[in-house]
Design a protein around this motif. Structure first.
Motif, PDB file in Angstrom:
ATOM      1  N   LEU A 103       4.919  99.041  33.244  1.00 45.24           N
ATOM      2  CA  LEU A 103       4.878 100.427  33.052  1.00 45.24           C
ATOM      3  C   LEU A 103       5.611 101.319  34.165  1.00 45.24           C
ATOM      4  O   LEU A 103       6.380 102.282  34.114  1.00 45.24           O
ATOM      5  CB  LEU A 103       3.549 100.875  32.428  1.00 45.24           C
ATOM      6  CG  LEU A 103       3.409 102.444  32.392  1.00 45.24           C
ATOM      7  CD1 LEU A 103       4.266 102.820  31.126  1.00 45.24           C
ATOM      8  CD2 LEU A 103       1.848 102.856  31.987  1.00 45.24           C
ATOM      9  N   VAL A 104       4.885 101.081  35.510  1.00 45.57           N
ATOM     10  CA  VAL A 104       5.191 101.865  36.414  1.00 45.57           C
ATOM     11  C   VAL A 104       6.735 101.800  36.670  1.00 45.57           C
ATOM     12  O   VAL A 104       7.729 102.817  37.074  1.00 45.57           O
ATOM     13  CB  VAL A 104       4.306 101.557  37.819  1.00 45.57           C
ATOM     14  CG1 VAL A 104       4.978 102.271  38.985  1.00 45.57           C
ATOM     15  CG2 VAL A 104       2.834 102.048  37.318  1.00 45.57           C
ATOM     16  N   ILE A 105       7.094 100.460  36.857  1.00 42.61           N
ATOM     17  CA  ILE A 105       8.606 100.348  36.941  1.00 42.61           C
ATOM     18  C   ILE A 105       9.541 100.710  36.144  1.00 42.61           C
ATOM     19  O   ILE A 105      10.680 101.264  36.302  1.00 42.61           O
ATOM     20  CB  ILE A 105       8.844  98.781  36.947  1.00 42.61           C
ATOM     21  CG1 ILE A 105       7.873  98.030  38.398  1.00 42.61           C
ATOM     22  CG2 ILE A 105      10.453  98.264  37.348  1.00 42.61           C
ATOM     23  CD1 ILE A 105       8.095  96.704  38.692  1.00 42.61           C
ATOM     24  N   GLY A 106       8.923 100.728  34.714  1.00 37.75           N
ATOM     25  CA  GLY A 106       9.735 101.412  33.540  1.00 37.75           C
ATOM     26  C   GLY A 106      10.001 102.855  33.912  1.00 37.75           C
ATOM     27  O   GLY A 106      10.851 103.274  33.748  1.00 37.75           O
ATOM     28  N   GLY A 157      13.145 107.685  35.065  1.00 43.85           N
ATOM     29  CA  GLY A 157      13.357 108.809  35.977  1.00 43.85           C
ATOM     30  C   GLY A 157      14.850 108.827  36.405  1.00 43.85           C
ATOM     31  O   GLY A 157      15.420 109.860  36.764  1.00 43.85           O
ATOM     32  N   GLY A 158      15.050 107.485  36.687  1.00 45.90           N
ATOM     33  CA  GLY A 158      16.565 107.219  37.255  1.00 45.90           C
ATOM     34  C   GLY A 158      17.544 107.884  36.064  1.00 45.90           C
ATOM     35  O   GLY A 158      18.461 108.425  36.320  1.00 45.90           O
ATOM     36  N   ALA A 159      17.235 107.376  34.803  1.00 44.93           N
ATOM     37  CA  ALA A 159      18.434 107.821  33.852  1.00 44.93           C
ATOM     38  C   ALA A 159      18.253 109.349  33.718  1.00 44.93           C
ATOM     39  O   ALA A 159      19.398 110.036  33.831  1.00 44.93           O
ATOM     40  CB  ALA A 159      17.862 107.234  32.438  1.00 44.93           C
ATOM     41  N   VAL A 160      17.205 110.153  34.003  1.00 42.13           N
ATOM     42  CA  VAL A 160      17.366 111.677  33.869  1.00 42.13           C
ATOM     43  C   VAL A 160      17.937 111.829  34.943  1.00 42.13           C
ATOM     44  O   VAL A 160      18.751 112.999  35.142  1.00 42.13           O
ATOM     45  CB  VAL A 160      15.878 112.250  33.950  1.00 42.13           C
ATOM     46  CG1 VAL A 160      15.657 113.442  33.955  1.00 42.13           C
ATOM     47  CG2 VAL A 160      15.053 111.753  32.559  1.00 42.13           C
ATOM     48  N   GLY A 161      17.497 111.370  36.270  1.00 37.27           N
ATOM     49  CA  GLY A 161      18.023 111.663  37.557  1.00 37.27           C
ATOM     50  C   GLY A 161      19.633 111.825  37.766  1.00 37.27           C
ATOM     51  O   GLY A 161      20.382 112.673  38.104  1.00 37.27           O
ATOM     52  N   TRP A 201      -2.249 106.773  36.459  1.00 41.86           N
ATOM     53  CA  TRP A 201      -1.284 108.158  36.266  1.00 41.86           C
ATOM     54  C   TRP A 201      -0.562 108.649  37.249  1.00 41.86           C
ATOM     55  O   TRP A 201       0.505 109.015  37.215  1.00 41.86           O
ATOM     56  CB  TRP A 201      -2.192 109.204  35.627  1.00 41.86           C
ATOM     57  CG  TRP A 201      -3.179 109.884  36.504  1.00 41.86           C
ATOM     58  CD1 TRP A 201      -4.314 109.627  36.770  1.00 41.86           C
ATOM     59  CD2 TRP A 201      -2.743 111.082  37.311  1.00 41.86           C
ATOM     60  NE1 TRP A 201      -4.799 110.389  37.595  1.00 41.86           N
ATOM     61  CE2 TRP A 201      -3.823 111.453  38.080  1.00 41.86           C
ATOM     62  CE3 TRP A 201      -1.611 111.761  37.290  1.00 41.86           C
ATOM     63  CZ2 TRP A 201      -4.020 112.505  38.805  1.00 41.86           C
ATOM     64  CZ3 TRP A 201      -1.603 112.924  38.358  1.00 41.86           C
ATOM     65  CH2 TRP A 201      -2.807 113.279  39.062  1.00 41.86           C
ATOM     66  N   ALA A 202      -1.196 108.565  38.456  1.00 40.56           N
ATOM     67  CA  ALA A 202      -0.337 109.303  39.765  1.00 40.56           C
ATOM     68  C   ALA A 202       0.588 108.448  40.177  1.00 40.56           C
ATOM     69  O   ALA A 202       1.853 108.725  40.536  1.00 40.56           O
ATOM     70  CB  ALA A 202      -1.479 109.618  40.942  1.00 40.56           C
ATOM     71  N   VAL A 203       0.222 107.091  40.052  1.00 42.71           N
ATOM     72  CA  VAL A 203       1.510 106.109  40.676  1.00 42.71           C
ATOM     73  C   VAL A 203       2.526 106.233  39.767  1.00 42.71           C
ATOM     74  O   VAL A 203       3.856 106.294  40.001  1.00 42.71           O
ATOM     75  CB  VAL A 203       0.910 104.698  40.518  1.00 42.71           C
ATOM     76  CG1 VAL A 203       1.954 103.824  40.934  1.00 42.71           C
ATOM     77  CG2 VAL A 203      -0.371 104.466  41.816  1.00 42.71           C
ATOM     78  N   ALA A 204       2.274 106.204  38.340  1.00 38.05           N
ATOM     79  CA  ALA A 204       3.419 106.182  37.391  1.00 38.05           C
ATOM     80  C   ALA A 204       3.987 107.654  37.418  1.00 38.05           C
ATOM     81  O   ALA A 204       5.434 107.479  37.439  1.00 38.05           O
ATOM     82  CB  ALA A 204       2.693 106.090  35.907  1.00 38.05           C
ATOM     83  N   TRP A 259      23.936 101.855  33.953  1.00 41.93           N
ATOM     84  CA  TRP A 259      23.166 100.895  34.699  1.00 41.93           C
ATOM     85  C   TRP A 259      21.515 101.087  34.697  1.00 41.93           C
ATOM     86  O   TRP A 259      20.689 100.291  34.494  1.00 41.93           O
ATOM     87  CB  TRP A 259      23.419 100.920  36.368  1.00 41.93           C
ATOM     88  CG  TRP A 259      24.322 100.203  36.485  1.00 41.93           C
ATOM     89  CD1 TRP A 259      25.595 100.729  36.823  1.00 41.93           C
ATOM     90  CD2 TRP A 259      24.690  98.684  36.659  1.00 41.93           C
ATOM     91  NE1 TRP A 259      26.809  99.617  37.052  1.00 41.93           N
ATOM     92  CE2 TRP A 259      25.950  98.439  37.060  1.00 41.93           C
ATOM     93  CE3 TRP A 259      23.809  97.683  36.781  1.00 41.93           C
ATOM     94  CZ2 TRP A 259      26.339  97.231  37.533  1.00 41.93           C
ATOM     95  CZ3 TRP A 259      24.081  96.315  37.281  1.00 41.93           C
ATOM     96  CH2 TRP A 259      25.512  96.246  37.239  1.00 41.93           C
ATOM     97  N   GLN A 260      21.135 102.442  34.401  1.00 40.94           N
ATOM     98  CA  GLN A 260      19.853 102.678  34.234  1.00 40.94           C
ATOM     99  C   GLN A 260      19.246 102.310  32.771  1.00 40.94           C
ATOM    100  O   GLN A 260      18.043 101.703  32.648  1.00 40.94           O
ATOM    101  CB  GLN A 260      19.680 104.439  34.139  1.00 40.94           C
ATOM    102  CG  GLN A 260      20.120 104.894  35.268  1.00 40.94           C
ATOM    103  CD  GLN A 260      19.305 104.461  36.376  1.00 40.94           C
ATOM    104  OE1 GLN A 260      18.092 103.882  36.593  1.00 40.94           O
ATOM    105  NE2 GLN A 260      19.924 104.139  37.605  1.00 40.94           N
ATOM    106  N   ILE A 261      20.277 102.142  31.610  1.00 37.88           N
ATOM    107  CA  ILE A 261      20.005 101.993  30.310  1.00 37.88           C
ATOM    108  C   ILE A 261      19.689 100.474  30.575  1.00 37.88           C
ATOM    109  O   ILE A 261      18.765  99.551  29.726  1.00 37.88           O
ATOM    110  CB  ILE A 261      20.907 102.289  29.287  1.00 37.88           C
ATOM    111  CG1 ILE A 261      20.918 103.815  29.264  1.00 37.88           C
ATOM    112  CG2 ILE A 261      20.597 101.517  28.123  1.00 37.88           C
ATOM    113  CD1 ILE A 261      22.140 104.204  28.551  1.00 37.88           C
ATOM    114  N   ALA A 262      20.620  99.539  31.033  1.00 37.42           N
ATOM    115  CA  ALA A 262      20.454  98.262  31.181  1.00 37.42           C
ATOM    116  C   ALA A 262      19.250  97.624  32.055  1.00 37.42           C
ATOM    117  O   ALA A 262      18.560  96.676  31.735  1.00 37.42           O
ATOM    118  CB  ALA A 262      21.769  97.786  31.677  1.00 37.42           C
ATOM    119  N   GLY A 263      18.833  98.539  32.998  1.00 41.00           N
ATOM    120  CA  GLY A 263      17.561  98.308  33.666  1.00 41.00           C
ATOM    121  C   GLY A 263      16.387  98.215  32.970  1.00 41.00           C
ATOM    122  O   GLY A 263      15.491  97.478  33.160  1.00 41.00           O
TER     123      GLY A 263
END
Length: 441
Positions: free
Chosen positions: A56-59, A64-68, A106-109, A353-357
């Motif tokens: 979940l955290v890595i997801g 965030g990367g897709a938004v960024g 929640w803070a880590v995510a 790349w973000q979608i593929a990730g």
């Protein structure tokens, strides 16, 4: 000796000094890229999260990367390359430390979500800046050199991270943040804004920021190329999701997986500098088709691997495909991006790349679970072959589109001409820095 010296001059000579500042920033940043390498281990072993919680955290990082990348592409064109890059890197450094200090799930995510957004926000600005400062004839060499620096830094980071982790995982976050700040300082000290402001008529749809989203969404040639990259990424990213599972099922240890996958970085560091000379003057569509085919063969052979040496052989094969793909991909994206929309185009390309990730481990897991390991890898081979055919068929249209963008007299689509307001005093001087630069994130 003369041959080596001549090769070195042909590979590195003639590039702008600003490019080398950016190249240095890339290397420093990647040397400290500890966190992403060890994040899954940190979450499960140090923070004692479950595998699903770690996923979940890595997801969240991926979301965030897709938004960024989307935000970063827009800011790169509207606000400028330099301020976008600096803001992204300083924000990423601060959030890196915050993530290392976070304790509740929640803070880590949340920290991973925000860190992913800021870290990936820098990519469109960085890519646009590199295209801005490197002449078209030198871009293949420049992108190859930068790709070499990324892999050299990443390979060293994997080793250094293991040593640093023995002193405490917080050190990984602190060193990663520090190298990000150093890169930002290099850019602040040596790089000016590289975004150009049009002084003549502005061409809507071919260069003006107005209607940018519609321009991209109607650019079928560009979107077709992004789609092909998405499929390539779905195959390529199986090496960090399904490959370690397949090797584990074969009775091989995680340490063996680490040694096998390290061959990827070693081959790139040793061989990538020779690739530009190898593919120079050749059809990019043919090179990309060959890259897709070789990558498909490499991943496809994984279906028959059982011993470590066989897995290592498959890694070496698909790495050759990766090495052929990367510089041709980068130069083509640069030429398919209208100047005033360059940041947005880079952002959309990064989004693939973000979608593929996010999708690669899910799709790979579903195929493996319901159809089997062999079907997964042979499916990768089929995708690689289909991509090779698609590159050959779509190549001529891409080259025509690139030629149209290079020729102001022949716009790629019907346009509307608008006379822009005259620049204010001093604005033109701010556009062209004494030393343009290319950066890394």
């Amino acid at each position: 000796m003369r041959t080596v010296r001549g090769w070195f001059r042909d590979t590195t000579g003639g590039l702008p000094r600003s490019f080398w500042y950016l190249w240095t920033g890339t290397l420093i940043n990647r040397l400290g890229s500890f966190v992403l390498v060890f994040l899954a281990i940190y979450l499960t072993q140090e923070r004692h999260f479950s595998a699903s919680q770690a996923g979940l955290v890595i997801g969240m990082w991926g979301v965030g990367g897709a938004v960024g990348t989307t935000i970063g592409g827009t800011l790169t064109d509207r606000w400028g390359r330099r301020p976008t890059l600096l803001t992204a890197q300083i924000g990423a450094a601060a959030l890196m430390v915050a993530l290392g200090l976070a304790r509740p799930l929640w803070a880590v995510a949340l920290g991973a979500l925000l860190l992913g957004a800021f870290a990936e926000m820098a990519r469109p600005a960085f890519g646009a800046m590199m295209v801005d400062v490197v002449p078209e004839k030198d871009r293949l060499r420049a992108f190859s050199l930068n790709y070499w620096a990324i892999n050299l830094g990443f390979a060293c980071a994997a080793v250094l991270a293991g040593v640093a982790a023995q002193a405490g995982y917080l050190l990984l976050f602190l060193v990663d943040a520090a190298t990000t700040v150093i890169t930002a300082l290099i850019i602040f000290a040596r790089v000016g804004e590289t975004r150009s402001v049009p002084t003549g008529p502005v061409v809507k749809g071919a260069g003006a920021p107005a209607g940018a989203l519609r321009t991209i969404l109607t650019d079928r040639v560009f979107l077709g190329f992004v789609t092909l990259n998405l499929f390539a990424a779905l195959v390529f990213l199986q090496h960090i999701s399904m490959l370690p599972i397949a090797m584990g099922d074969a009775g091989l240890s995680p340490a063996t997986y680490g040694s096998v996958i390290a061959l990827n970085g070693v081959l790139i560091v040793v061989g990538q500098l020779f690739v530009p000379k190898l593919i120079k003057g050749r059809s990019r569509s043919h090179v990309l088709a060959l890259a897709a085919l070789v990558m498909g063969v490499g991943f496809g052979l994984t279906a028959f691997a059982e011993a470590a040496w066989f897995y290592g052989l498959t890694v070496l094969i698909w790495t050759v495909g990766e090495m052929l793909n990367s510089p041709s991909n980068a130069t083509l994206i640069a030429e398919l991006s209208p100047g005033a929309l360059r940041g947005r185009y880079q952002g959309v390309f990064s989004l693939s790349w973000q979608i593929a990730g996010a999708a690669a481990p899910i799709l790979g897991g579903l195929v493996r679970e319901h159809v089997g390991n062999t079907a997964l890898w042979l499916g990768c081979a089929v995708i690689g072959g289909a991509m090779a055919v698609a590159h050959l068929l779509s190549g001529p249209a891409r080259e025509r589109r690139a030629a149209q963008l290079r020729s102001p007299a022949a716009p790629a689509r019907p346009v509307t001409v608008v006379q822009p307001p005259a620049p204010e005093a001093g604005e033109a001087a701010a556009i062209a820095p004494a030393e343009p630069l290319r950066a890394s994130s």
